[in-house]
Enzyme design. Structure first.
Site, short mmCIF file in Angstrom:
data_model
loop_
_atom_site.label_atom_id
_atom_site.label_comp_id
_atom_site.label_asym_id
_atom_site.label_seq_id
_atom_site.Cartn_x
_atom_site.Cartn_y
_atom_site.Cartn_z
N ASN A 1 -1.84 -10.85 8.34
CA ASN A 1 -2.74 -9.85 8.32
C ASN A 1 -4.13 -10.15 8.04
O ASN A 1 -4.36 -10.68 7.03
CB ASN A 1 -2.17 -8.44 7.65
N GLU A 2 -4.82 -10.05 9.24
CA GLU A 2 -6.22 -10.28 9.03
C GLU A 2 -6.53 -11.73 8.31
O GLU A 2 -7.09 -11.84 7.26
CB GLU A 2 -7.17 -9.25 8.20
N HIS B 1 0.92 -9.30 4.32
CA HIS B 1 -0.15 -8.43 4.42
C HIS B 1 -0.80 -8.38 3.13
O HIS B 1 -0.54 -7.37 2.07
CB HIS B 1 0.32 -7.01 4.85
N GLN C 1 0.87 -1.16 -0.02
CA GLN C 1 -0.04 -0.06 -0.06
C GLN C 1 0.77 1.16 -0.06
O GLN C 1 0.29 2.33 -0.34
CB GLN C 1 -0.91 0.03 1.32
C1 BGC Z 1 -6.29 -3.56 6.10
C2 BGC Z 1 -5.70 -2.41 5.56
C3 BGC Z 1 -6.71 -1.46 4.93
C4 BGC Z 1 -7.41 -1.14 6.01
C5 BGC Z 1 -8.52 -0.24 5.69
C6 BGC Z 1 -7.38 -3.26 6.88
O1 BGC Z 1 -8.58 -4.22 6.77
O2 BGC Z 1 -5.42 -4.49 6.93
O3 BGC Z 1 -4.90 -3.01 4.75
O4 BGC Z 1 -6.14 -0.61 4.31
O5 BGC Z 1 -8.15 -2.04 6.68
O6 BGC Z 1 -9.41 -0.34 4.84
#
Ligand code: BGC
Length: 425
Positions: free
Chosen positions: A156-157, A112, A18
């Site tokens: 991540n997530e 990520h 990003q």
């Molecule tokens: C993610 C980010 C994303 C942010 C805002 C999260 O779900 O980890 O990569 O930019 O939310 O939407």
């Protein structure tokens, strides 16, 4: 505001794809640049953090922040399977050293959302071989850089596919309420998707139904692949770098119900969080990511009320969610919590300041009540590439003019830094 505990980590988060720019070996690069792409625009040079990391980290320290969560890009470290790029390890060593020089504690995420293109060719996040491949990459990074990494988030997530599945279902039903907390471009999705997947299939050299990048709906087996990848990576990291604290991050709404919606809310907690607890029990910390709430009624998820304040993402402005989620996850996990993401997309920075204040008030109350919270990483350090939605959403504490790549710290960045300074011991 009352004081936070000594050693509390105050910082902000970014993700390699990003912010860095030119992540050419990643699956996202290919997806963004495809004809008929669903991405509103390609990431291109993003906000050039790859070249500007030193001044970005110096600015964090100047503001008063003492921590930085960023990700190491697998597609840079291992651009072809089994070929590790020494110069990219050196790049991230420099990033970690810049943190050290500025007394910034790094929190490193090893995955990520973006993956190397070769991983997708080999079955991506549905392949039973992916956990071993991911663990091998994590082991390599830790062997080279582990001594500089105190905290690591493997993935991540890891649960994001559940939110994506829900948002897709809702768009199919044409209602507008929160789904996946990430930039997904849902306009004319069905038609666009068919064409797009044909293109992806050609580009990756796999059948259209076999393009398994990370930000996609996922089978039960695929979900298990992701959590198994976390478990195998954790074991590899511990063996090589036992002093590094290991966790994973999950995307979590504050799930609430109105009368009659209690069972739906319980099911949602089960689906989005509780089912994963067995994979997390041996972690050193839990990475909590929260942006808003989701309210359930007897027929399912309720839309955001018409009179509610919403963000650029269409989320309800609801900073109280953070403290509530800290309390909920603590009933299931006996480990400290690191808030690895929390924030809002808005062009009204006064609302970001209000959001930070209210969210932190919730965290402070949790700490007063005895919950162990290690730190607060705001999403995001700077405006950046919001995945399929491109650069249109502004989450940053720092504004970036993408024509010049010039940075301007917003009042919210100064504000969070002031809070950090007031609480520094
Ligand atoms: C993610 C980010 C994303 C942010 C805002 C999260 O779900 O980890 O990569 O930019 O939310 O939407």
């Amino acid at each position: 505001m009352a004081r936070f505990p000594e050693g509390f980590l105050w910082g902000a988060s970014t993700a390699a794809h990003q912010v860095e720019g030119n992540n050419t070996n990643s699956d996202f690069w290919l997806m963004e640049n495809l004809e008929g792409s669903v991405f509103k625009e390609p990431s291109g040079s993003a906000v050039d953090h790859y070249n500007r990391f030193k001044s970005d980290i110096t600015e964090m320290a100047r503001l008063g922040l003492n921590s930085y969560r960023f990700s190491i890009e697998w597609a840079r470290i291992e651009p072809e399977e089994g070929q590790f790029e020494a110069s990219e390890i050196e790049h991230y060593r420099e990033v970690l050293l810049a943190c050290k020089e500025n007394k910034i504690t790094p929190i490193v995420t090893l995955h990520h959302f973006s993956s190397p293109q070769w991983l997708i060719r080999l079955g991506g996040w549905e392949s039973a071989d992916t956990p071993a491949r991911f663990a091998r990459y994590c082991a390599h990074v830790m062997r080279e850089l582990g001594e500089l990494i105190p905290y690591v988030c493997t993935i991540n997530e890891a649960n994001i596919s559940i939110g994506i599945k829900k948002i897709m279902k809702r768009y199919a039903l044409k209602s507008g309420s929160p789904g996946a907390q990430v930039g997904m471009n849902m306009e004319n999705m069905a038609e666009k998707m068919q064409k797009y997947f044909m293109g992806l299939s050609k580009a990756f050299g796999v059948p259209p139904t076999e393009v398994h990048s990370f930000l996609a709906p996922r089978s039960e087996e695929g979900l298990a692949v992701i959590f198994q990848a976390h478990v195998e990576a954790r074991a590899a990291i511990r063996q090589i770098s036992p002093q590094t604290k290991v966790g994973v991050t999950l995307s979590l709404y504050d799930i609430q119900s109105v009368p009659g919606g209690e069972e739906n809310a319980r099911d949602a907690w089960q689906e989005e969080f509780v089912q994963f607890v067995p994979y997390l029990n041996e972690d050193d910390f839990f990475g909590l990511q929260n942006y808003t709430r989701a309210v359930y009624g007897p027929d399912g998820l309720l839309p955001v009320p018409d009179d509610a304040e919403t963000t650029q993402m269409g989320n309800e402005f609801y900073p109280e969610a953070l403290g509530a989620v800290v309390r909920y996850v603590s009933t299931h996990l006996k480990m400290p919590i690191m808030i690895t993401e929390n924030g809002i997309a808005t062009d009204d920075d006064t609302r970001r300041i209000a959001f930070i204040n209210q969210a932190l008030k919730g965290v402070q109350d949790c700490i007063t009540d005895g919950f162990q919270v290690l730190g607060y990483m705001h999403w995001s350090l700077m405006d950046n590439f919001e995945w399929q939605l491109g650069f249109s959403k502004t989450f940053g504490l720092i504004e970036v003019d993408r024509n010049t790549q010039e940075r301007t710290t917003k009042p919210s960045g100064i504000h969070l830094g002031e809070i950090a300074k007031e609480n520094a011991i």
